[in-house]
Motif scaffolding. Structure first.
Motif, PDB file in Angstrom:
ATOM      1  N   UNK A   1      17.604  47.559 -46.493  1.00 13.52           N
ATOM      2  CA  UNK A   1      16.540  47.683 -47.488  1.00 13.52           C
ATOM      3  C   UNK A   1      15.433  46.676 -47.233  1.00 13.52           C
TER       4      UNK A   1
ATOM      5  N   UNK B   1      11.469  47.382 -45.653  1.00 13.75           N
ATOM      6  CA  UNK B   1      10.246  47.010 -46.360  1.00 13.75           C
ATOM      7  C   UNK B   1       9.417  45.955 -45.643  1.00 13.75           C
TER       8      UNK B   1
ATOM      9  N   UNK C   1      12.439  56.435 -45.714  1.00 12.32           N
ATOM     10  CA  UNK C   1      12.787  55.037 -45.948  1.00 12.32           C
ATOM     11  C   UNK C   1      12.547  54.650 -47.403  1.00 12.32           C
TER      12      UNK C   1
ATOM     13  N   UNK D   1      13.215  54.196 -38.606  1.00 10.80           N
ATOM     14  CA  UNK D   1      12.545  53.242 -39.501  1.00 10.80           C
ATOM     15  C   UNK D   1      12.592  51.837 -38.921  1.00 10.80           C
TER      16      UNK D   1
ATOM     17  N   UNK E   1      15.368  56.147 -49.482  1.00 10.61           N
ATOM     18  CA  UNK E   1      16.658  55.479 -49.316  1.00 10.61           C
ATOM     19  C   UNK E   1      16.625  54.060 -49.871  1.00 10.61           C
ATOM     20  N   UNK E   2      15.532  53.396 -49.643  1.00 13.76           N
ATOM     21  CA  UNK E   2      15.420  52.025 -50.130  1.00 13.76           C
ATOM     22  C   UNK E   2      15.491  51.967 -51.652  1.00 13.76           C
TER      23      UNK E   2
ATOM     24  N   UNK F   1      17.168  56.275 -40.195  1.00  9.48           N
ATOM     25  CA  UNK F   1      17.213  54.828 -40.415  1.00  9.48           C
ATOM     26  C   UNK F   1      16.828  54.090 -39.140  1.00  9.48           C
TER      27      UNK F   1
ATOM     28  N   UNK G   1      24.923  54.206 -44.685  1.00 10.43           N
ATOM     29  CA  UNK G   1      23.923  54.646 -45.660  1.00 10.43           C
ATOM     30  C   UNK G   1      24.546  55.634 -46.636  1.00 10.43           C
TER      31      UNK G   1
ATOM     32  N   UNK H   1      24.913  55.400 -50.739  1.00  4.59           N
ATOM     33  CA  UNK H   1      24.348  56.366 -51.677  1.00  4.59           C
ATOM     34  C   UNK H   1      25.393  57.080 -52.511  1.00  4.59           C
TER      35      UNK H   1
ATOM     36  N   UNK I   1       6.753  49.897 -50.464  1.00  3.84           N
ATOM     37  CA  UNK I   1       7.998  49.839 -51.194  1.00  3.84           C
ATOM     38  C   UNK I   1       7.831  49.192 -52.563  1.00  3.84           C
TER      39      UNK I   1
END
Lengths: 191, 191, 191, 191
Positions: free
Chosen positions: D118, D122, C114, C165, C117-118, C162, D162, D166, C35
């Motif tokens: 987020x 990560x 991910x 993830x 989206x991040x 998500x 999400x 966005x 990331x």
DNA sequence: TATGAATGAGTCTTCATTCAT
DNA sequence: GATGAATGAAGACTCATTCAT
């Protein structure tokens, strides 16, 4: 290096004011010598780690301004002193010419002027620094001449300083004297 | 776009001299505007590929010098013209003052001066360019004044240009006139 | 390293397109893995000198956008393929669920999602990239469902991605199937 | 300023717990607003000296985790409240949809979610925080649905969050309602 | 001849972390 | 216990210059 002095106390380290002064001084020196200013050069010259220069000054511009302010202060002091001496001599032109000639013979002084004018010419935000002595001079000198003459003399002095920068030596004393004498005589005949 | 015209001849391409001139002009413009000079900026401003700037000039310093020489030429021409007009008016101070005031009112001229002096102050190798007009002026003016007076007037003009740079506007015409008048009167009474 | 290939011709060097692609690929990989994105990391990963990354992309943001666009493209392609297969199966939910489960079982795919989206969540300027597949999916899927249902399925898929993830594994197939089946039944009874 | 009050007791100073909370809160705010976190920013936002942030937290990572835990707590509380209200309404889907729509309309809530997801995406070490509400929701909701359905609803809610991140706005209420209604109907017909 | 790809040195700046006080 | 001075590593980015083509 200057960690310990005669008292045995540690210095410099943990003496923020001294450190700040050292950084400003190094920056002023560099501006006089090359006109260029980088964090690295300043740090090396001041003998401090690179991070210190950015720790004490938020940006290089801020540091440059502080260094130029120091130069402007010195210039101010010197010219105020000259002005006072001339005033003490009842505006004797010969005294003014002699003082100015001595001033322009001092390489460091001339370099300081050049650094100040050069920086100010390139960055409008610094112009007030370069104009400080001019305004002060006109004000002080107006005690014994009219403002218009005072301005002309200040302009002439700036020109002489620039000339000294470009030629590496001051205008010869006779020329300087005749110029100042001529400019000062104006008031008597024109008002 | 203007690569080919109706005659079928190519224009800026295949005209090395024009290209070189364009590069120098672009560099001079940039020096006047910001004082900074990079190959990239010059190339973009001149509308030439990046490689062209290094192709025509061995180094950036060389390009800078060429650009400053161009500025110095212009300054030279302008002051020579002024000097001639003053000479034609038999050294009438009012004419000189008016011409000088007009000169100092032209932002571009003043900027060109500033660029020249700034560069010269920082690099001794460029000082001859900044002094070119000074020497020429003294020589030309010596036709109707003594050299010492001529030097003082030149110094005064430099000071006035610096002042215009720092304040953004020329000295007012009356002050300028009185200064020049005073300096020129010297010769009559001192020689 | 890839200087010469089987033809004996030099590659990579002086092959700007390949170089650019390599840099983007390296950046995309890094975004998937951590990331984080720095010029240094990209340069090392891509096997190019540091300067190359800034030569090809004016800023790190531009490079990040290019890398994310690549990820978005891949995501787009994959989901378009899935959609087509489902359409070919006359919207059979089991097919959709199976494809989705396979997709979510692919660690790289999930990581790519991910990363996309991040980054988009942190920088509004990148949101269009993250929404590309959503809009495309809704459009494609509307061929065999109503738009509202299509949106809900897309939302569900995003949630499932998500979830994959965060948990490191896909939702189990039965749950996935029942969810999709339920969402798709809507159209029959509500319209 | 609010250092001492009328009782003579010092407030934030000499109240380590309050100070710690203030720091965590500032960090949480920053994570929501920009996603970036630095000691300096936190100290300024919290109105504490720089050293305080490292004094109360061994590392920035630890501080980030504490801030995210706070966001996760809030998220947890909010969704627990929603779940309770829905339970009180005997699992009325319209109530759930309305509550969720309100939740997604609250910019701060959505930002908090985004910050949490987020960071978790990560850093695997933070994933348990982002999953906390999910597990809690499934547990609470299983009181009135089967676990598989509960998971699907939770997945859907995550997807909707999400999506709100966005697009900057929540899914429209009818779509949200139809999606939840469909997912909840599963239990009646499949179990 | 002319160009643009290429790069390594160097720029300012930020910052987590340490530690003297 | 608390703080802010201190710094070294790293970040993004710029650029003169070189050189293959």
């Amino acid at each position: 290096m200057t960690e310990t002095d005669s008292t045995g106390a540690t210095r410099s380290r943990r003496d923020p004011e001294a450190r700040r002064r050292g950084i400003v001084q190094a920056a002023a020196d560099l501006l006089m010598e090359s006109g260029d200013l980088t964090h690295r050069q300043v740090a090396e010259r001041a003998g401090v780690p690179l991070g210190a220069t950015t720790y004490y000054f938020a940006s290089l511009g801020e540091l440059r301004e502080a260094a130029l302010a120091q130069l402007a202060d010195r210039l101010n002091d010197d010219l105020a002193r000259i002005t006072h001496e001339v005033a003490a001599a009842n505006g004797d032109v010969a005294v003014l010419a002699a003082q100015l000639h001595a001033y322009l013979s001092d390489v460091d002084q001339v370099r300081a002027d050049a650094a100040l004018y050069t920086s100010a010419a390139q960055d409008p935000a610094l112009r007030h620094l370069a104009l400080r002595w001019f305004d002060g001079f006109v004000q002080l000198t107006s005690a014994w001449t009219d403002p218009s003459t005072a301005r002309n003399i200040a302009v002439f002095i700036d020109g002489a300083s620039l000339h000294a920068t470009l030629t590496g030596k001051p205008l010869d004393l006779p020329t300087l004297t005749s110029g100042l004498k001529a400019l000062l005589r104006t008031e008597d005949e024109e008002a």
